[in-house]
Scaffold this active site. Structure first.
Site, PDB file in Angstrom:
ATOM      1  N   HIS A  33     -76.921  24.092  54.590  1.00  0.00           N
ATOM      2  CA  HIS A  33     -77.316  25.045  54.742  1.00  0.00           C
ATOM      3  C   HIS A  33     -79.066  24.907  54.775  1.00  0.00           C
ATOM      4  O   HIS A  33     -79.771  25.368  55.014  1.00  0.00           O
ATOM      5  CB  HIS A  33     -76.953  26.602  54.525  1.00  0.00           C
ATOM      6  CG  HIS A  33     -75.825  27.385  55.381  1.00  0.00           C
ATOM      7  ND1 HIS A  33     -74.757  27.952  54.768  1.00  0.00           N
ATOM      8  CD2 HIS A  33     -75.967  26.895  56.879  1.00  0.00           C
ATOM      9  CE1 HIS A  33     -74.282  28.103  55.527  1.00  0.00           C
ATOM     10  NE2 HIS A  33     -74.155  27.598  56.733  1.00  0.00           N
TER      11      HIS A  33
ATOM     12  N   HIS B  49     -67.591  24.045  62.550  1.00  0.00           N
ATOM     13  CA  HIS B  49     -67.174  25.293  63.539  1.00  0.00           C
ATOM     14  C   HIS B  49     -65.746  23.884  64.550  1.00  0.00           C
ATOM     15  O   HIS B  49     -65.140  24.804  65.262  1.00  0.00           O
ATOM     16  CB  HIS B  49     -68.609  25.266  64.873  1.00  0.00           C
ATOM     17  CG  HIS B  49     -69.414  26.224  64.421  1.00  0.00           C
ATOM     18  ND1 HIS B  49     -70.200  26.872  65.222  1.00  0.00           N
ATOM     19  CD2 HIS B  49     -69.960  26.573  62.972  1.00  0.00           C
ATOM     20  CE1 HIS B  49     -70.750  27.167  64.522  1.00  0.00           C
ATOM     21  NE2 HIS B  49     -70.688  27.379  62.579  1.00  0.00           N
TER      22      HIS B  49
END
Ligand code: HEM
Length: 597
Positions: free
Chosen positions: A359, A109
């Protein structure tokens, strides 16, 4: 496959959609938007510039349409591929904690976000009807590229859902920054640098919203004697509120509320800034708000970079690899490896394929761990997307922080927790979206070259048959690929790359300035920063942690009192001179002329 710096193109892309700064005034501090980091090309790394690429794009029409099979047919449906290749089979990582996963999302992020989506809430553009059916082409809004749900889908078929929303990333062509004949490039919404922009914002507008403009602090609200981020200006739009005044935070990054452990780390960095600012203002009563703020920001970023490069990265690429590739250095001192010819732009292949491999580490439940390391309960991840209120209840904040450092992450393999492949952003529904299908669809949206192209780029032989993949992919998985794709050249990078056997040494081969950096003594302090100490210092009442927070608790990494963990001695930032206290307007002079032990 890990591309490393010496193979990354060093050409400076002139195009982009960011407005270059009017000038780059001399300063000791990073800009908020990443401008002027590279003085030769001040726009490099700014928000709304394109990702760069290792290999040319592979669009269906050569210019902008999603990738097609070599035959011109559609590629196998992203959801079908996800269901076949990424089943839910829980294997725990024997060594590392979910904090290793969670810090990875913080790094992500900090460095990238496709423009046009918040990656945390359903997109406002709807590409499917409310009851999950595909729209007629004529009624389909611009940028729609919905994911087709197969008839025999184990979850969605029960609800007769045929279509999952997916909206294409905004490109330089959409923003009219390039001519119509050249292939499009996707834009990123955040700056490309590892600079805690998740805390401080990427634009002056957001930056001003998060700052207190007093005592060098970031804005907070105090509840139960603890600091919490200010309320989002769009709480009901961003968060799933059960009660009108449930927490929903404003932070430097739009995704801050996405999941509880992510929000927890966001809060830890916010509290750390204010903790540092508090100490600096006591050490240097003559500093004004701006000076305290910027020095605290610089220390906070330095610690984050130390944790990222020296504690986190070696876990994933190996200590030997990171030293060999000159990502980390076996020196405590300065490293002057700044090279203005190196392009800092995030690679499309990294953000859209390689880094999303992690992920697979996500665990679908979040353990609440007490001070004596007993699990007192756990949260189902899909119940808490965009619901950060849970952090403010009971002892959840500390229990989740201890959980971060105690619970194992899931193994880096092809298995994915169904909390993210069936229930992502489920909200009040009985099912949600599929993150892996989105990853595959995004790979095609961005027109990445095929897995086979990257094999060649990384000095593996180009596969002519599916059997040729057997050098790095198991028989079972090669069979799956052969059942899905028409030919080896069609295999998506994100899919082929994620099926490679784990690395055992083979990888795709792929500054201190006296004016702006730390003094050597200060740098040696920054090197003491650690993940565990960060949690100890910024939890509500955390008493003990193991030294290496990304590594599970064991006899070699036992829980010890927080006060025994190394700490960054901020007294090194006391500004004194032989003549007493330094006047405020000393900018432009080397810090070494001022800082004295
Ligand atoms: C609970 C944890 C996580 C959730 C719910 C989550 C969810 C998402 C979602 C919804 C997207 C956007 C998908 C799209 O539409 O393209 C995304 C993108 C991404 N994720 Fe995750 N993620 C998580 C953890 C991680 C971790 C641990 C990493 C890496 C270590 C990671 C790396 C990425 C990257 C690189 C992107 C693309 C960023 C960009 O837009 O440039 N994520 N994730």
């Amino acid at each position: 496959m890990i591309p490393t710096t010496n193979r990354i193109p060093t050409t400076m892309p002139a195009r982009g959609c960011a407005r270059p700064p009017a000038s780059c005034p001399p300063t000791r501090y990073r800009s908020i938007d990443g401008s002027c980091n590279n003085l030769r090309n001040p726009v490099l790394g700014m928000p709304t510039t394109p990702y760069t690429r290792l290999l040319p794009s592979n669009y269906g029409d050569g210019i902008e349409n999603p990738t097609l099979a070599k035959s011109g047919n559609q590629l196998p449906g992203a959801r079908t591929v996800s269901l076949t290749v990424y089943p839910d089979f829980r294997v725990e990582d024997p060594i590392f904690t979910i904090n290793a996963m969670q810090y990875g999302q913080i790094i992500t992020h900090d460095m990238s976000m496709v423009l046009g989506s918040t990656q945390a809430q359903p997109h406002q553009t709807r590409c499917c009807s409310d009851d999950g059916q595909p729209l007629e082409l004529a009624n389909s809004p611009d940028h729609c590229f919905p994911i087709v749900i197969p008839d025999d889908d184990p979850v969605h078929s029960r609800f007769n859902i045929k279509c999952e929303n997916f909206v294409r990333t905004i490109t330089d062509r959409d923003r009219e920054c390039v001519g119509r004949s050249q292939p499009v490039e996707q834009l990123t919404a955040v700056n490309h640098y590892l600079d805690l922009s998740i805390v401080y914002g990427n634009t002056l507008e957001v930056h001003q919203q998060v700052r207190q403009f007093q005592g060098g602090r970031l804005r907070v609200e105090i509840r139960r004697g603890r600091q919490w981020p200010p309320r989002s200006l769009n709480a009901s739009g961003i968060c799933t509120l059960q009660r009108p005044m449930d927490a929903c935070y404003l932070a430097g990054d739009a995704r801050a509320n996405q999941n509880p452990q992510l929000t927890l780390l966001q809060i830890v960095f916010l509290r750390e800034h204010n903790r540092i600012a508090e100490v600096l203002s006591r050490l240097n009563p003559h500093w004004d708000d701006e000076r305290i703020f910027q020095e605290a920001r610089k220390i906070n970023i330095g610690q984050h970079q130390q944790i990222t490069y020296y504690e986190w990265l070696p876990i994933f690429i190996g200590v030997g690899n990171s030293l060999r590739q000159r990502v980390t250095w076996a020196t405590g001192g300065f490293v002057n490896d700044y090279n203005e010819n190196v392009d800092p732009t995030v690679l499309n292949e990294h953000a859209t394929a390689a880094f999303r491999f992690f992920h697979s580490l996500i665990a679908g439940n979040l353990q609440l761990i007490t001070e004596n390391r007993i699990e007192r309960g756990n949260l189902r991840l899909s119940d808490y997307f965009n619901r950060p209120q849970v952090l403010e209840e009971a002892d959840n904040f500390d229990d989740l922080a201890r959980g971060l450092n105690t619970q194992p992450q899931l193994a880096s393999d092809q298995f994915h927790d169904s909390e993210i492949t069936q229930f992502l952003f489920k909200g009040d529904r009985q099912f949600g979206s599929d993150l892996k299908a989105a990853d595959i669809q995004r790979n095609r949206d961005h027109g990445l070259a095929s897995y086979n192209d990257y094999r060649e780029f990384c000095d593996l032989p180009r596969a002519r048959t599916f059997e040729d993949f057997l050098d790095v992919i198991s028989r079972d998985n090669v069979n799956k690929l052969a059942s899905l794709y028409e030919c080896p050249d069609d295999v998506d990078l994100t899919v082929g790359g994620s099926l490679e056997a784990p690395l055992t040494g083979h990888a795709c081969r792929s500054h201190n300035s006296g004016e702006t950096g730390f003094t050597l003594e200060q740098l040696l302090e920054i090197r003491k920063a650690s993940m565990s100490r960060l949690l100890c210092d910024n939890g509500n009442n955390i008493v003990a942690m193991q030294p290496r927070g990304f590594e599970r608790i064991s006899s070699r990494n036992a829980v010890i009192p927080c006060k025994s963990l190394p700490t960054v001695d901020l007294s090194l930032w006391r500004e004194v001179s032989d003549y007493g206290i330094i006047p405020d307007d000393h900018f432009g002079l080397s810090p070494n002329q001022f800082f004295k032990k």
